[in-house]
Scaffold this motif. Structure first.
Motif, PDB file in Angstrom:
ATOM      1  N   ASN A  47       0.820  -1.215   0.000  1.00 28.00           N
ATOM      2  CA  ASN A  47       0.000   0.000   0.000  1.00 28.00           C
ATOM      3  C   ASN A  47       0.850   1.259   0.000  1.00 28.00           C
ATOM      4  O   ASN A  47       0.469   2.277  -0.582  1.00 28.00           O
ATOM      5  N   THR A  48       2.007   1.217   0.708  1.00 23.30           N
ATOM      6  CA  THR A  48       2.865   2.395   0.785  1.00 23.30           C
ATOM      7  C   THR A  48       3.636   2.605  -0.502  1.00 23.30           C
ATOM      8  O   THR A  48       3.801   3.741  -0.971  1.00 23.30           O
ATOM      9  N   SER A  49       4.108   1.530  -1.097  1.00 27.29           N
ATOM     10  CA  SER A  49       5.011   1.627  -2.257  1.00 27.29           C
ATOM     11  C   SER A  49       4.303   1.537  -3.598  1.00 27.29           C
ATOM     12  O   SER A  49       4.823   2.006  -4.616  1.00 27.29           O
ATOM     13  N   GLY A  50       3.118   0.901  -3.627  1.00 26.06           N
ATOM     14  CA  GLY A  50       2.454   0.626  -4.895  1.00 26.06           C
ATOM     15  C   GLY A  50       3.133  -0.485  -5.682  1.00 26.06           C
ATOM     16  O   GLY A  50       2.918  -0.624  -6.893  1.00 26.06           O
ATOM     17  N   ASP A  51       3.940  -1.310  -5.020  1.00 24.75           N
ATOM     18  CA  ASP A  51       4.720  -2.372  -5.667  1.00 24.75           C
ATOM     19  C   ASP A  51       3.823  -3.584  -5.909  1.00 24.75           C
ATOM     20  O   ASP A  51       3.766  -4.508  -5.086  1.00 24.75           O
ATOM     21  N   LEU A  52       3.154  -3.620  -7.027  1.00 30.17           N
ATOM     22  CA  LEU A  52       2.227  -4.701  -7.331  1.00 30.17           C
ATOM     23  C   LEU A  52       2.950  -5.984  -7.699  1.00 30.17           C
ATOM     24  O   LEU A  52       2.364  -7.079  -7.629  1.00 30.17           O
ATOM     25  N   GLU A  53       4.216  -5.888  -8.084  1.00 25.37           N
ATOM     26  CA  GLU A  53       4.991  -7.099  -8.379  1.00 25.37           C
ATOM     27  C   GLU A  53       5.197  -7.926  -7.107  1.00 25.37           C
ATOM     28  O   GLU A  53       5.025  -9.156  -7.107  1.00 25.37           O
ATOM     29  N   VAL A  54       5.575  -7.265  -6.018  1.00 22.51           N
ATOM     30  CA  VAL A  54       5.737  -7.974  -4.748  1.00 22.51           C
ATOM     31  C   VAL A  54       4.391  -8.502  -4.263  1.00 22.51           C
ATOM     32  O   VAL A  54       4.301  -9.601  -3.706  1.00 22.51           O
ATOM     33  N   GLU A  55       3.333  -7.757  -4.479  1.00 21.20           N
ATOM     34  CA  GLU A  55       2.000  -8.225  -4.097  1.00 21.20           C
ATOM     35  C   GLU A  55       1.667  -9.520  -4.816  1.00 21.20           C
ATOM     36  O   GLU A  55       1.233 -10.506  -4.193  1.00 21.20           O
ATOM     37  N   SER A  56       1.862  -9.548  -6.131  1.00 20.74           N
ATOM     38  CA  SER A  56       1.518 -10.718  -6.927  1.00 20.74           C
ATOM     39  C   SER A  56       2.426 -11.905  -6.620  1.00 20.74           C
ATOM     40  O   SER A  56       1.962 -13.043  -6.495  1.00 20.74           O
ATOM     41  N   LYS A  57       3.732 -11.630  -6.456  1.00 21.72           N
ATOM     42  CA  LYS A  57       4.717 -12.704  -6.287  1.00 21.72           C
ATOM     43  C   LYS A  57       4.461 -13.512  -5.019  1.00 21.72           C
ATOM     44  O   LYS A  57       4.663 -14.740  -5.003  1.00 21.72           O
ATOM     45  N   PHE A  58       4.021 -12.861  -3.959  1.00 16.35           N
ATOM     46  CA  PHE A  58       3.919 -13.559  -2.672  1.00 16.35           C
ATOM     47  C   PHE A  58       2.480 -13.759  -2.196  1.00 16.35           C
ATOM     48  O   PHE A  58       2.261 -14.246  -1.094  1.00 16.35           O
ATOM     49  N   TYR A  59       1.520 -13.432  -3.029  1.00 10.75           N
ATOM     50  CA  TYR A  59       0.132 -13.595  -2.612  1.00 10.75           C
ATOM     51  C   TYR A  59      -0.191 -15.053  -2.299  1.00 10.75           C
ATOM     52  O   TYR A  59      -0.806 -15.363  -1.267  1.00 10.75           O
ATOM     53  N   ASP A  60       0.210 -15.975  -3.169  1.00  7.78           N
ATOM     54  CA  ASP A  60      -0.157 -17.375  -2.964  1.00  7.78           C
ATOM     55  C   ASP A  60       0.447 -17.924  -1.668  1.00  7.78           C
ATOM     56  O   ASP A  60      -0.203 -18.705  -0.950  1.00  7.78           O
ATOM     57  N   LEU A  61       1.688 -17.541  -1.365  1.00 10.42           N
ATOM     58  CA  LEU A  61       2.322 -17.981  -0.127  1.00 10.42           C
ATOM     59  C   LEU A  61       1.507 -17.520   1.084  1.00 10.42           C
ATOM     60  O   LEU A  61       1.163 -18.321   1.971  1.00 10.42           O
ATOM     61  N   LEU A  62       1.197 -16.231   1.112  1.00 10.21           N
ATOM     62  CA  LEU A  62       0.516 -15.669   2.280  1.00 10.21           C
ATOM     63  C   LEU A  62      -0.939 -16.122   2.347  1.00 10.21           C
ATOM     64  O   LEU A  62      -1.497 -16.307   3.437  1.00 10.21           O
ATOM     65  N   SER A  63      -1.553 -16.321   1.202  1.00 10.67           N
ATOM     66  CA  SER A  63      -2.909 -16.867   1.165  1.00 10.67           C
ATOM     67  C   SER A  63      -2.913 -18.274   1.754  1.00 10.67           C
ATOM     68  O   SER A  63      -3.822 -18.648   2.513  1.00 10.67           O
ATOM     69  N   GLY A  64      -1.888 -19.052   1.424  1.00 14.34           N
ATOM     70  CA  GLY A  64      -1.782 -20.401   1.972  1.00 14.34           C
ATOM     71  C   GLY A  64      -1.573 -20.396   3.474  1.00 14.34           C
ATOM     72  O   GLY A  64      -2.154 -21.221   4.201  1.00 14.34           O
TER      73      GLY A  64
END
Length: 800
Positions: A316-333
């Motif tokens: 949210n602070t950086s707007g870095d959507l690449e990091v959001e996408s890359k680690f979403y599945d890990l954190l969702s799990g």
């Protein structure tokens, strides 16, 4: 490559980051104190006989000529010669006293009419009481205006558990405000004083500089918690949240830390596996600090959601959507491990097929609508807790918001709906299962439902989840529900927080209750820089509804005239036996008469690891025919009425020395669990003489959010002296009152140095990760609120 950083030496004495041009004598207020000019007692008669020697209520006044009547601060210090003297007979640390302050010319916050009152403040820690109150809880003073004040103090319960009957003492005074600028201006000036600046600059530099080139972010720089190779997931997440609050220049170093942590965790992730289905407790790096080689997989629900929340704040602070996408599945799990259908704990070393200790338990409690934490780390009893607590559930609400936001952006709408539904359910549970309303008060956030768990995985008693009416840093954690909007620009902060599910008024009331019933008076070397400081934890009902000992009657004596005989002896015949005459080899088993039984009681004690329990009552059965083969002397810590046994003229009983002991055998240490319960099913207050670091950070942030500039004045005035920056410019894991007082009186032994990085131990683990991280968050919000830059423009920031 290992980066060396200044805080490894703990910035002893003068930090190179101490002032950044702050003048040696930046604005400090010296006209702080207003002494009482009149004093009287409303009624010298007592409603009942006092069990202690009464103190005189007529006190000589300080000569009028030396009384300052003008104050140059928005937070004046009211002083009077207290009639309550710590250590006097009956006034030990477990006595409960009450104080209230009235200032008719002031207005309560968010009120329209004058008439300010502190309410009934209750304190159990009389070791710090000197007749002092810092006037806060208002929006500021009007220069040139005169204010009158009244302080009322009284003892509620003496330390032996007897209700006090003496009338209150009343003190009155007045002062005229001569303030230049607003309370906001004064708060800004306090933040720029030398000591506060040294603490701030030393602390943020420590966190930014300890991030290694790899991104590894250690918890401790003093060798604590396993040393420099240990990264606690919760601590790293807290430090990342703090770094992000410092501003855009710190986004790159925060990215380095969050990406390293998530990348290393992804290497080991295995859904359903015994260890790798959730965020571990601790990550251990190799000697180069370049990669993680092992984990401590203790199951702590809050750690996983701390990590998800830090990731969400970074995105949210950086707007870095690449990091959001890359680690979403890990954190969702990770989140699914706790919230998936039928999700159950594995236990320490267990598997889904063969759960171990604490395994096989549902994480989700449908009845409470809350998440279970098998091993919450809590300073209360110095233990883990098996519980449904405020921290875990509030941080889960924020983590689920981050997951739902990411899922929506990634087009995973079913996921977004799932996380939103879980989030709403936990918010409902917090509202219904983790709140309470003190008698005559407003609804406040609660601490937890659960029980102490020792330092091990739980052993199957997880269904035991009573509500703890306590106060600690846990109660104020709902603030993280609004983590994404507190301090954000372009929104109405209160409306935005409310929209996220935070009850702002309830959290305000929780902080008020902490000030009223959950704080102790921290007296600095310069008493005018003192403050009420939230204790790390306290049992609030021990103050608001203190346990009271039944009237014990006469003073203990072995004189025959003081004995209770026959039916009267049965009033002391029931209760736990300290010494059982039926047991082989016991002292009471050889006692032959009532006089000898009474005499034994005067010196008998049971000594355990945590306490010494003395004899409070004795009972002797003179009908020796019922005592064949053993004595008839029974010793008890307390005597209670026996309503079953028929009276007999051969019975004798009396009081022992413990009848006048402190009601709670409380040592003042928060790690002695045997010391807190009181008889009759109640609990003593048992507050700690400690201020934990993260709670200070959270209070700084909340005061900034609510624009409580007077509280910001008080906190910084206090912290500038209490932190002792001549020892370390790192923010403390905790500030231990007794230890710091001893150091001030006799010198800190040993002093903090590279060889003794924890010094005398008064700061816990200086610079500890999660504590210093939340200090960065709160202080950055406070500095922004008063118009100061978070860090000096000329400061060098890693990776910026």
């Amino acid at each position: 490559m290992v980066r060396l950083w200044v805080p490894l030496a703990l910035a002893v004495a003068v930090s190179p980051y101490s002032t950044y041009g702050v003048p040696a004598h930046a604005a400090e207020h010296r006209n702080l104190v207003a002494w009482a000019t009149t004093e009287r007692d409303t009624d010298t008669a007592s409603t009942q006989e006092s069990p202690v020697v009464p103190l005189p209520l007529t006190v000589p006044l300080v000569p009028e000529a030396v009384l300052p009547t003008v104050v140059s601060t928005h937070a004046p210090v009211l002083r009077w010669e207290s009639t309550i003297k710590a250590g006097a007979p009956g006034l030990g640390p477990t006595a409960v006293m009450a104080l209230s302050i009235e200032v008719p010319e002031l207005v309560q916050p968010r009120a329209s009419q004058p008439g300010w009152s502190s309410g009934d403040i209750r304190m159990a820690v009389l070791g710090t009481w000197v007749g002092l109150y810092v006037l806060e809880g208002h929006s500021g003073l009007e220069s040139g205006k005169t204010y009158t004040w009244t302080a009322t103090e009284r003892v509620v319960v003496y330390s032996n558990g007897t209700e006090a009957g003496a009338a209150p003492a009343i003190f009155r005074g007045s002062f005229t405000a001569n303030v230049s600028g607003s309370a906001r201006d004064e708060a800004a000036a306090m933040m720029e004083t030398r000591n506060v600046s040294q603490l701030w600059n030393g602390s943020w530099h420590s966190v930014a500089d300890r991030v290694q080139p790899s991104g590894f972010l250690p918890t401790s720089v003093s060798g604590g918690y396993g040393g420099i190779t240990q990264q606690f997931v919760r601590d790293a997440s807290g430090q990342i949240i703090g770094l992000l609050q410092l501003g855009p220049r710190f986004v790159p170093v925060a990215k380095s830390a969050i990406v390293f942590m998530l990348t290393q965790l992804a290497r080991f992730y295995a859904p359903g596996d015994s260890f790798n289905a959730y965020a571990p407790h601790v990550m251990q790096a190799d000697a180069t600090l370049d990669k993680i080689v092992s984990f401590d997989y203790r199951d702590q629900t809050d750690g996983t959601f701390y990590l998800i929340s830090a990731w969400g704040k970074y995105v949210n602070t950086s707007g870095d959507l690449e990091v959001e996408s890359k680690f979403y599945d890990l954190l969702s799990g990770y989140a699914d491990h706790y919230l998936g259908p039928g999700a159950r704990s594995l236990g320490f070393g267990g598997t889904p097929q063969k759960p171990s200790l604490g395994g096989g338990v549902l994480y989700w409690n449908d009845t409470l609508s809350l998440l279970w934490n098998p091993n919450l780390e809590h300073s209360r009893l110095g233990s883990y807790w098996s519980c449904y607590d405020q921290l875990t559930n509030s941080i889960a609400v924020e983590g689920l918001r981050a997951l739902a936001t990411a899922a929506t952006r990634l087009g995973k709408l079913a996921d977004a709906s799932k996380w939103t539904a879980h989030r709403k359910a936990i918010l409902m549970g917090i509202d219904s299962s983790l709140t309470f309303t003190p008698e005559g008060g407003d609804s406040v956030y609660g601490e937890l439902r659960g029980h102490e768990n020792g330092f091990h995985e739980d052993k199957g008693t997880v269904g035991y989840s009573p509500f703890l009416e306590g106060l600690s840093y846990e109660n104020v954690l709902p603030a993280v529900i609004a983590l994404s909007v507190i301090g954000a620009n372009g929104t109405d902060p209160e409306d935005a927080a409310t929209a996220l599910g935070l009850d702002v008024a309830r959290l305000d009331a929780t902080w008020r209750m902490l000030r009223r019933d959950g704080s102790f008076q921290w007296i600095n070397q310069d008493a005018s820089l003192s403050a009420f400081v939230p204790t790390t934890h306290i049992n609030a009902t021990g103050l608001t509804d203190p346990p009271v000992r039944p009237d014990s009657g006469a003073t203990p004596s072995c004189d025959e005239k003081s004995r209770r005989v026959g039916a009267a002896a049965l009033t002391l015949a029931s209760g736990t036996d300290m010494c059982d005459p039926k047991a082989t080899g016991t002292q009471c088993g050889s006692v032959q008469n009532a006089t000898a039984c009474c005499t034994l009681c005067q010196t008998y004690a049971v000594i355990t690891k945590h306490s010494t329990e003395r004899c409070g009552a004795w009972f002797f059965n003179g009908n020796t025919s019922v005592c064949t083969g053993h004595g008839c002397c029974y010793l008890k810590p307390e005597g209670h009425p026996d309503t079953i046994t028929p009276p007999n003229p051969a019975f004798s009983a009396g009081l022992g020395p413990a009848a006048n002991d402190d009601w709670c055998a409380y040592s003042g240490s928060y790690s002695t669990p045997d010391a807190c319960p009181a008889p009759g099913g109640k609990t003593c207050a048992c507050g700690s003489y400690s201020a934990i670091g993260k709670m200070i950070g959270w209070e700084l942030g909340w005061a900034a959010f609510r624009q409580d500039y007077v509280r910001l004045i008080v906190l910084h005035r206090w912290l500038g002296q209490a932190a002792h920056v001549e020892q370390t410019t790192l923010f403390g894991e905790s500030y231990e009152y007794d230890c710091l007082k001893n150091g001030e009186a006799s010198g800190f032994t040993p002093p903090i140095s590279p060889k003794t990085p924890r010094g005398a131990g008064c700061w816990g683990d200086p610079g500890n990760g999660v504590q210093i991280g939340w200090y960065l968050w709160g202080e950055a919000l406070a500095r922004s609120a008063v118009g100061l830059p978070t860090v000096p423009a000329e400061a060098k920031v890693p990776l910026a």
